[in-house]
Design a protein around this motif. Structure first.
Motif, PDB file in Angstrom:
ATOM      1  N   THR A 172       0.843  -1.181   0.000  1.00  0.00           N
ATOM      2  CA  THR A 172       0.000   0.000   0.000  1.00  0.00           C
ATOM      3  C   THR A 172       0.879   1.230   0.000  1.00  0.00           C
ATOM      4  OG1 THR A 172      -0.095   0.151   2.407  1.00  0.00           O
ATOM      5  CG2 THR A 172      -1.776  -1.192   1.345  1.00  0.00           C
ATOM      6  N   SER A 173       0.242   2.385  -0.113  1.00  0.00           N
ATOM      7  CA  SER A 173       1.004   3.626  -0.079  1.00  0.00           C
ATOM      8  C   SER A 173       1.473   3.939   1.337  1.00  0.00           C
ATOM      9  CB  SER A 173       0.156   4.774  -0.615  1.00  0.00           C
ATOM     10  OG  SER A 173      -0.972   4.962   0.218  1.00  0.00           O
ATOM     11  N   LEU A 174       0.934   3.233   2.334  1.00  0.00           N
ATOM     12  CA  LEU A 174       1.336   3.485   3.712  1.00  0.00           C
ATOM     13  C   LEU A 174       2.657   2.830   4.064  1.00  0.00           C
ATOM     14  CD1 LEU A 174      -2.075   3.107   5.535  1.00  0.00           C
ATOM     15  CD2 LEU A 174      -0.923   5.186   4.845  1.00  0.00           C
ATOM     16  N   ASN A 175       3.207   2.015   3.158  1.00  0.00           N
ATOM     17  CA  ASN A 175       4.489   1.388   3.430  1.00  0.00           C
ATOM     18  C   ASN A 175       5.597   2.410   3.597  1.00  0.00           C
ATOM     19  OD1 ASN A 175       3.410  -1.131   3.457  1.00  0.00           O
ATOM     20  ND2 ASN A 175       3.954  -1.616   1.361  1.00  0.00           N
ATOM     21  N   ALA A 176       5.365   3.644   3.173  1.00  0.00           N
ATOM     22  CA  ALA A 176       6.366   4.687   3.342  1.00  0.00           C
ATOM     23  C   ALA A 176       6.570   5.014   4.813  1.00  0.00           C
ATOM     24  CB  ALA A 176       5.940   5.947   2.586  1.00  0.00           C
ATOM     25  N   PHE A 177       5.574   4.753   5.654  1.00  0.00           N
ATOM     26  CA  PHE A 177       5.647   5.096   7.070  1.00  0.00           C
ATOM     27  C   PHE A 177       5.782   3.870   7.955  1.00  0.00           C
ATOM     28  CE2 PHE A 177       2.840   8.378   5.102  1.00  0.00           C
ATOM     29  CZ  PHE A 177       3.787   9.381   5.064  1.00  0.00           C
ATOM     30  N   GLU A 178       6.081   2.708   7.404  1.00  0.00           N
ATOM     31  CA  GLU A 178       6.191   1.477   8.192  1.00  0.00           C
ATOM     32  C   GLU A 178       7.365   1.504   9.167  1.00  0.00           C
ATOM     33  OE1 GLU A 178       4.414  -1.339   8.643  1.00  0.00           O
ATOM     34  OE2 GLU A 178       2.832  -0.431   7.471  1.00  0.00           O
TER      35      GLU A 178
ATOM     36  N   LEU B   4      -0.064  -4.904  13.495  1.00  0.00           N
ATOM     37  CA  LEU B   4      -0.746  -3.965  12.611  1.00  0.00           C
ATOM     38  C   LEU B   4       0.209  -3.160  11.746  1.00  0.00           C
ATOM     39  CD1 LEU B   4      -3.467  -2.553  15.004  1.00  0.00           C
ATOM     40  CD2 LEU B   4      -3.727  -4.239  13.218  1.00  0.00           C
ATOM     41  N   GLY B   5       1.396  -2.885  12.247  1.00  0.00           N
ATOM     42  CA  GLY B   5       2.298  -2.006  11.512  1.00  0.00           C
ATOM     43  C   GLY B   5       1.840  -0.570  11.682  1.00  0.00           C
ATOM     44  N   PHE B   6       1.874   0.188  10.618  1.00  0.00           N
ATOM     45  CA  PHE B   6       1.416   1.571  10.671  1.00  0.00           C
ATOM     46  C   PHE B   6      -0.103   1.577  10.622  1.00  0.00           C
ATOM     47  CE2 PHE B   6       0.275   5.552   8.545  1.00  0.00           C
ATOM     48  CZ  PHE B   6       0.741   6.424   9.501  1.00  0.00           C
ATOM     49  N   PHE B   7      -0.762   2.142  11.635  1.00  0.00           N
ATOM     50  CA  PHE B   7      -2.211   2.080  11.789  1.00  0.00           C
ATOM     51  C   PHE B   7      -2.821   3.422  11.420  1.00  0.00           C
ATOM     52  CE2 PHE B   7      -6.065   2.010  14.591  1.00  0.00           C
ATOM     53  CZ  PHE B   7      -6.717   1.004  13.925  1.00  0.00           C
ATOM     54  N   ASP B   8      -3.560   3.474  10.332  1.00  0.00           N
ATOM     55  CA  ASP B   8      -4.219   4.689   9.867  1.00  0.00           C
ATOM     56  C   ASP B   8      -5.664   4.341   9.507  1.00  0.00           C
ATOM     57  OD1 ASP B   8      -3.892   6.883   7.005  1.00  0.00           O
ATOM     58  OD2 ASP B   8      -4.648   7.294   8.998  1.00  0.00           O
ATOM     59  N   PRO B   9      -6.549   4.213  10.514  1.00  0.00           N
ATOM     60  CA  PRO B   9      -7.906   3.733  10.234  1.00  0.00           C
ATOM     61  C   PRO B   9      -8.758   4.714   9.441  1.00  0.00           C
ATOM     62  CG  PRO B   9      -7.732   4.408  12.517  1.00  0.00           C
ATOM     63  CD  PRO B   9      -6.342   4.472  11.940  1.00  0.00           C
ATOM     64  N   LEU B  10      -8.485   6.007   9.529  1.00  0.00           N
ATOM     65  CA  LEU B  10      -9.298   6.985   8.807  1.00  0.00           C
ATOM     66  C   LEU B  10      -8.744   7.311   7.428  1.00  0.00           C
ATOM     67  CD1 LEU B  10     -10.101   9.432  11.729  1.00  0.00           C
ATOM     68  CD2 LEU B  10     -11.486   7.581  10.832  1.00  0.00           C
ATOM     69  N   GLY B  11      -7.586   6.788   7.101  1.00  0.00           N
ATOM     70  CA  GLY B  11      -7.007   7.033   5.791  1.00  0.00           C
ATOM     71  C   GLY B  11      -6.536   8.457   5.592  1.00  0.00           C
ATOM     72  N   MET B  12      -6.098   9.119   6.650  1.00  0.00           N
ATOM     73  CA  MET B  12      -5.669  10.513   6.534  1.00  0.00           C
ATOM     74  C   MET B  12      -4.330  10.663   5.827  1.00  0.00           C
ATOM     75  SD  MET B  12      -6.849  11.913  10.248  1.00  0.00           S
ATOM     76  CE  MET B  12      -6.602  13.631   9.860  1.00  0.00           C
ATOM     77  N   LEU B  13      -3.577   9.579   5.745  1.00  0.00           N
ATOM     78  CA  LEU B  13      -2.256   9.659   5.121  1.00  0.00           C
ATOM     79  C   LEU B  13      -2.174   8.801   3.862  1.00  0.00           C
ATOM     80  CD1 LEU B  13      -0.096   9.489   8.342  1.00  0.00           C
ATOM     81  CD2 LEU B  13      -0.489  11.454   6.894  1.00  0.00           C
ATOM     82  N   THR B  14      -3.288   8.649   3.159  1.00  0.00           N
ATOM     83  CA  THR B  14      -3.300   7.796   1.982  1.00  0.00           C
ATOM     84  C   THR B  14      -2.356   8.323   0.903  1.00  0.00           C
ATOM     85  OG1 THR B  14      -5.553   7.161   2.469  1.00  0.00           O
ATOM     86  CG2 THR B  14      -4.780   6.732   0.247  1.00  0.00           C
ATOM     87  N   ASP B  15      -2.427   9.589   0.595  1.00  0.00           N
ATOM     88  CA  ASP B  15      -1.554  10.192  -0.425  1.00  0.00           C
ATOM     89  C   ASP B  15      -0.675  11.271   0.183  1.00  0.00           C
ATOM     90  OD1 ASP B  15      -2.651   8.607  -2.420  1.00  0.00           O
ATOM     91  OD2 ASP B  15      -4.304  10.014  -2.739  1.00  0.00           O
ATOM     92  N   ALA B  16      -0.196  11.053   1.395  1.00  0.00           N
ATOM     93  CA  ALA B  16       0.552  12.085   2.105  1.00  0.00           C
ATOM     94  C   ALA B  16       2.052  11.913   1.914  1.00  0.00           C
ATOM     95  CB  ALA B  16       0.218  12.040   3.589  1.00  0.00           C
ATOM     96  N   ASP B  17       2.754  13.015   2.111  1.00  0.00           N
ATOM     97  CA  ASP B  17       4.211  12.981   2.074  1.00  0.00           C
ATOM     98  C   ASP B  17       4.745  13.058   3.499  1.00  0.00           C
ATOM     99  OD1 ASP B  17       3.380  15.535   2.569  1.00  0.00           O
ATOM    100  OD2 ASP B  17       4.787  16.507   1.200  1.00  0.00           O
TER     101      ASP B  17
END
Length: 95
Positions: free
Chosen positions: A26-32, A41-54
């Protein structure tokens, strides 16, 4: 009868075996590798606030989360102190 009991025991024991988890990309692998990402769980972002974030947005949200946590701690401390009978001097009504 023994065969049925053995089959039931084997079937119920399989229910407690760990399930195989497939790794997805996923795109969240940048913050793993960030602080706070923990297994399973790894990086937990249930609301998807960092889906396309830098990285800048991630750092800003982390800073805001820490700030809000500190404000909540102070509010809780104020509640405990007030309930113990310690009050600040002066009137509370500013009108």
């Amino acid at each position: 009868m023994k065969l049925i009991v053995a089959a039931l025991l084997a079937g119920s024991a399989a229910a407690f075996a760990p399930a195989q988890v497939a790794k997805t990309s996923t795109s969240l692998n940048a913050f793993e590798d960030e602080l706070g990402a923990q297994p399973p769980l790894g990086f937990f972002d249930p609301l998807g606030m960092l889906t396309d974030a830098d990285q800048e947005r991630f750092d800003r949200l982390r800073y805001v989360e820490v700030k809000h946590g500190r404000v909540c701690q102070l509010a809780f401390l104020g509640q405990i102190v007030t309930r113990n009978g310690i009050h600040l001097p002066g009137p509370i009504d500013m009108a």
